[in-house]
Motif scaffolding. Structure first.
Motif, PDB file in Angstrom:
ATOM      1  N   PRO A  86       0.684  -1.128  -0.005  1.00 24.67           N
ATOM      2  CA  PRO A  86       0.022   0.055  -0.067  1.00 24.67           C
ATOM      3  C   PRO A  86       0.961   1.206  -0.152  1.00 24.67           C
ATOM      4  CG  PRO A  86      -0.872  -1.673   1.681  1.00 24.67           C
ATOM      5  CD  PRO A  86       0.672  -2.078   1.084  1.00 24.67           C
ATOM      6  N   GLY A  87       0.661   2.266  -1.011  1.00 25.83           N
ATOM      7  CA  GLY A  87       1.210   3.506  -0.975  1.00 25.83           C
ATOM      8  C   GLY A  87       2.310   3.560  -1.623  1.00 25.83           C
ATOM      9  N   PHE A  88       2.936   2.345  -2.104  1.00 23.79           N
ATOM     10  CA  PHE A  88       4.322   2.246  -2.849  1.00 23.79           C
ATOM     11  C   PHE A  88       4.228   3.076  -4.254  1.00 23.79           C
ATOM     12  CE2 PHE A  88       7.945   0.843  -5.264  1.00 23.79           C
ATOM     13  CZ  PHE A  88       8.915   0.728  -4.433  1.00 23.79           C
ATOM     14  N   TYR A  89       3.465   3.298  -4.837  1.00 20.85           N
ATOM     15  CA  TYR A  89       3.188   4.011  -6.090  1.00 20.85           C
ATOM     16  C   TYR A  89       2.219   5.105  -5.903  1.00 20.85           C
ATOM     17  CZ  TYR A  89       5.863   0.275  -8.514  1.00 20.85           C
ATOM     18  OH  TYR A  89       6.845  -0.522  -8.663  1.00 20.85           O
ATOM     19  N   GLY A  90       1.518   5.317  -4.976  1.00 22.39           N
ATOM     20  CA  GLY A  90       0.423   6.261  -4.749  1.00 22.39           C
ATOM     21  C   GLY A  90      -0.794   5.591  -4.017  1.00 22.39           C
ATOM     22  N   SER A  91      -1.785   6.502  -4.251  1.00 21.84           N
ATOM     23  CA  SER A  91      -3.028   6.179  -3.387  1.00 21.84           C
ATOM     24  C   SER A  91      -4.012   5.468  -4.582  1.00 21.84           C
ATOM     25  CB  SER A  91      -3.527   7.406  -2.826  1.00 21.84           C
ATOM     26  OG  SER A  91      -4.828   7.027  -1.964  1.00 21.84           O
ATOM     27  N   TYR A  92      -4.041   4.378  -4.359  1.00 23.07           N
ATOM     28  CA  TYR A  92      -4.958   3.418  -5.234  1.00 23.07           C
ATOM     29  C   TYR A  92      -5.753   2.388  -4.624  1.00 23.07           C
ATOM     30  CZ  TYR A  92      -1.097   0.655  -6.045  1.00 23.07           C
ATOM     31  OH  TYR A  92       0.107  -0.112  -6.077  1.00 23.07           O
ATOM     32  N   ALA A  93      -6.714   1.861  -5.273  1.00 24.91           N
ATOM     33  CA  ALA A  93      -7.301   0.705  -4.742  1.00 24.91           C
ATOM     34  C   ALA A  93      -6.832  -0.745  -5.721  1.00 24.91           C
ATOM     35  CB  ALA A  93      -8.654   0.586  -4.698  1.00 24.91           C
ATOM     36  N   LEU A  94      -6.067  -1.383  -5.244  1.00 27.12           N
ATOM     37  CA  LEU A  94      -5.672  -2.795  -5.955  1.00 27.12           C
ATOM     38  C   LEU A  94      -6.811  -3.659  -6.442  1.00 27.12           C
ATOM     39  CD1 LEU A  94      -3.307  -4.210  -7.397  1.00 27.12           C
ATOM     40  CD2 LEU A  94      -2.879  -5.200  -5.246  1.00 27.12           C
ATOM     41  N   THR A  95      -7.381  -3.834  -7.312  1.00 24.17           N
ATOM     42  CA  THR A  95      -8.270  -4.830  -7.798  1.00 24.17           C
ATOM     43  C   THR A  95      -7.809  -6.033  -8.147  1.00 24.17           C
ATOM     44  OG1 THR A  95      -9.631  -2.766  -8.741  1.00 24.17           O
ATOM     45  CG2 THR A  95     -10.562  -4.812  -9.116  1.00 24.17           C
ATOM     46  N   ASP A  96      -6.688  -6.113  -8.847  1.00 22.14           N
ATOM     47  CA  ASP A  96      -6.350  -7.368  -9.237  1.00 22.14           C
ATOM     48  C   ASP A  96      -5.016  -7.459  -9.290  1.00 22.14           C
ATOM     49  OD1 ASP A  96      -6.516 -10.048 -10.040  1.00 22.14           O
ATOM     50  OD2 ASP A  96      -7.322  -9.572 -12.309  1.00 22.14           O
ATOM     51  N   SER A  97      -4.064  -8.274  -8.880  1.00 22.09           N
ATOM     52  CA  SER A  97      -2.626  -8.522  -9.142  1.00 22.09           C
ATOM     53  C   SER A  97      -2.435 -10.168  -8.890  1.00 22.09           C
ATOM     54  CB  SER A  97      -1.928  -7.702  -7.877  1.00 22.09           C
ATOM     55  OG  SER A  97      -0.592  -7.877  -7.926  1.00 22.09           O
ATOM     56  N   LYS A 120      -0.994  -9.653 -14.482  1.00 18.99           N
ATOM     57  CA  LYS A 120      -2.106  -8.684 -14.709  1.00 18.99           C
ATOM     58  C   LYS A 120      -2.374  -7.960 -13.576  1.00 18.99           C
ATOM     59  CE  LYS A 120      -6.941  -8.882 -15.685  1.00 18.99           C
ATOM     60  NZ  LYS A 120      -8.392  -9.712 -16.116  1.00 18.99           N
ATOM     61  N   VAL A 121      -2.275  -6.691 -13.729  1.00 12.86           N
ATOM     62  CA  VAL A 121      -2.358  -5.527 -12.540  1.00 12.86           C
ATOM     63  C   VAL A 121      -3.800  -4.808 -12.861  1.00 12.86           C
ATOM     64  CG1 VAL A 121      -1.501  -3.740 -11.354  1.00 12.86           C
ATOM     65  CG2 VAL A 121       0.064  -5.697 -11.973  1.00 12.86           C
ATOM     66  N   THR A 122      -4.656  -4.691 -12.156  1.00 14.55           N
ATOM     67  CA  THR A 122      -5.870  -3.794 -12.382  1.00 14.55           C
ATOM     68  C   THR A 122      -5.762  -2.908 -10.943  1.00 14.55           C
ATOM     69  OG1 THR A 122      -7.123  -5.288 -13.555  1.00 14.55           O
ATOM     70  CG2 THR A 122      -8.079  -3.418 -12.548  1.00 14.55           C
ATOM     71  N   ILE A 123      -5.919  -1.570 -11.197  1.00 12.64           N
ATOM     72  CA  ILE A 123      -6.003  -0.545 -10.182  1.00 12.64           C
ATOM     73  C   ILE A 123      -7.371   0.351 -10.466  1.00 12.64           C
ATOM     74  CG2 ILE A 123      -3.440  -0.658  -9.385  1.00 12.64           C
ATOM     75  CD1 ILE A 123      -3.112   2.036 -10.722  1.00 12.64           C
ATOM     76  N   SER A 124      -7.556   1.006  -9.222  1.00 15.11           N
ATOM     77  CA  SER A 124      -8.845   1.887  -9.554  1.00 15.11           C
ATOM     78  C   SER A 124      -8.760   3.240  -8.293  1.00 15.11           C
ATOM     79  CB  SER A 124     -10.044   1.115  -9.313  1.00 15.11           C
ATOM     80  OG  SER A 124     -10.284   0.545  -8.012  1.00 15.11           O
ATOM     81  N   ILE A 125      -9.269   4.076  -9.222  1.00 16.73           N
ATOM     82  CA  ILE A 125      -9.546   5.524  -8.307  1.00 16.73           C
ATOM     83  C   ILE A 125     -10.769   6.072  -8.554  1.00 16.73           C
ATOM     84  CG2 ILE A 125      -8.911   7.702  -7.768  1.00 16.73           C
ATOM     85  CD1 ILE A 125      -5.801   6.934  -8.593  1.00 16.73           C
ATOM     86  N   GLY A 126     -11.619   6.099  -7.553  1.00 19.37           N
ATOM     87  CA  GLY A 126     -13.050   6.430  -7.838  1.00 19.37           C
ATOM     88  C   GLY A 126     -13.786   5.468  -8.701  1.00 19.37           C
ATOM     89  N   ASP A 127     -14.372   5.907  -9.797  1.00 17.91           N
ATOM     90  CA  ASP A 127     -15.182   5.356 -10.791  1.00 17.91           C
ATOM     91  C   ASP A 127     -14.257   4.671 -11.661  1.00 17.91           C
ATOM     92  OD1 ASP A 127     -17.274   5.620  -9.260  1.00 17.91           O
ATOM     93  OD2 ASP A 127     -17.879   7.389 -10.515  1.00 17.91           O
TER      94      ASP A 127
END
Length: 136
Positions: A86-97, A120-127
């Motif tokens: 958490p927080g290594f690259y910034g503020s985001y929600a990790l959906t898939d790794s 496969k990496v999926t991240i999200s912020i808001g919508d």
């Protein structure tokens, strides 16, 4: 000469009260319409900021992974650890790794062997969400 009451010009009290009432009703309608428009006017800006932040985080991830490819013996594993921190690259929600493979019909299947080559990496912020594949 005396002037009579009917000769005087002006508005009656009833006319003034009706005018004020209609003006008040129209004003309330205008304020409600403008209030809704103003409160929603920030939504496109917030959406754009979230999208730009998401792209910025992925650019940082891509740059870091390219550096890991040059300097690390196990770049994909190190990168996966960093993405999940958490927080290594910034503020985001990790959906898939997760590690994946593509079968003969080009469908995505999970990879459970130690020689997986696609992350496969999926991240999200808001919508907003972004997915990227990292390979070795």
């Amino acid at each position: 000469m005396k002037s009579t009451l009917s000769d005087q010009s002006g508005f009656t009290l009833i006319e003034i009260i009706v005018t004020l009432t209609v003006t008040a009703i129209l004003s309330v309608m205008l304020v409600q319409f403008m209030g809704t428009s103003m409160s929603r006017s920030a939504e496109p800006i917030i959406s754009m900021q979230e999208g730009m932040a998401l792209h910025s985080i992925f650019e940082s991830m891509n740059a870091d992974y390219k550096q890991l490819l040059l300097t690390d013996n196990t770049p994909l594993e190190t990168f996966k650890t960093r993405v999940e921190t958490p927080g290594f690259y910034g503020s985001y929600a990790l959906t898939d790794s997760k590690y994946i493979l593509f079968d003969g019909s080009q469908a995505e299947v999970p990879c459970n062997t130690p020689d997986c080559r696609i992350l496969k990496v999926t991240i999200s912020i808001g919508d907003h969400s972004l997915t990227s594949l990292f390979t070795r």
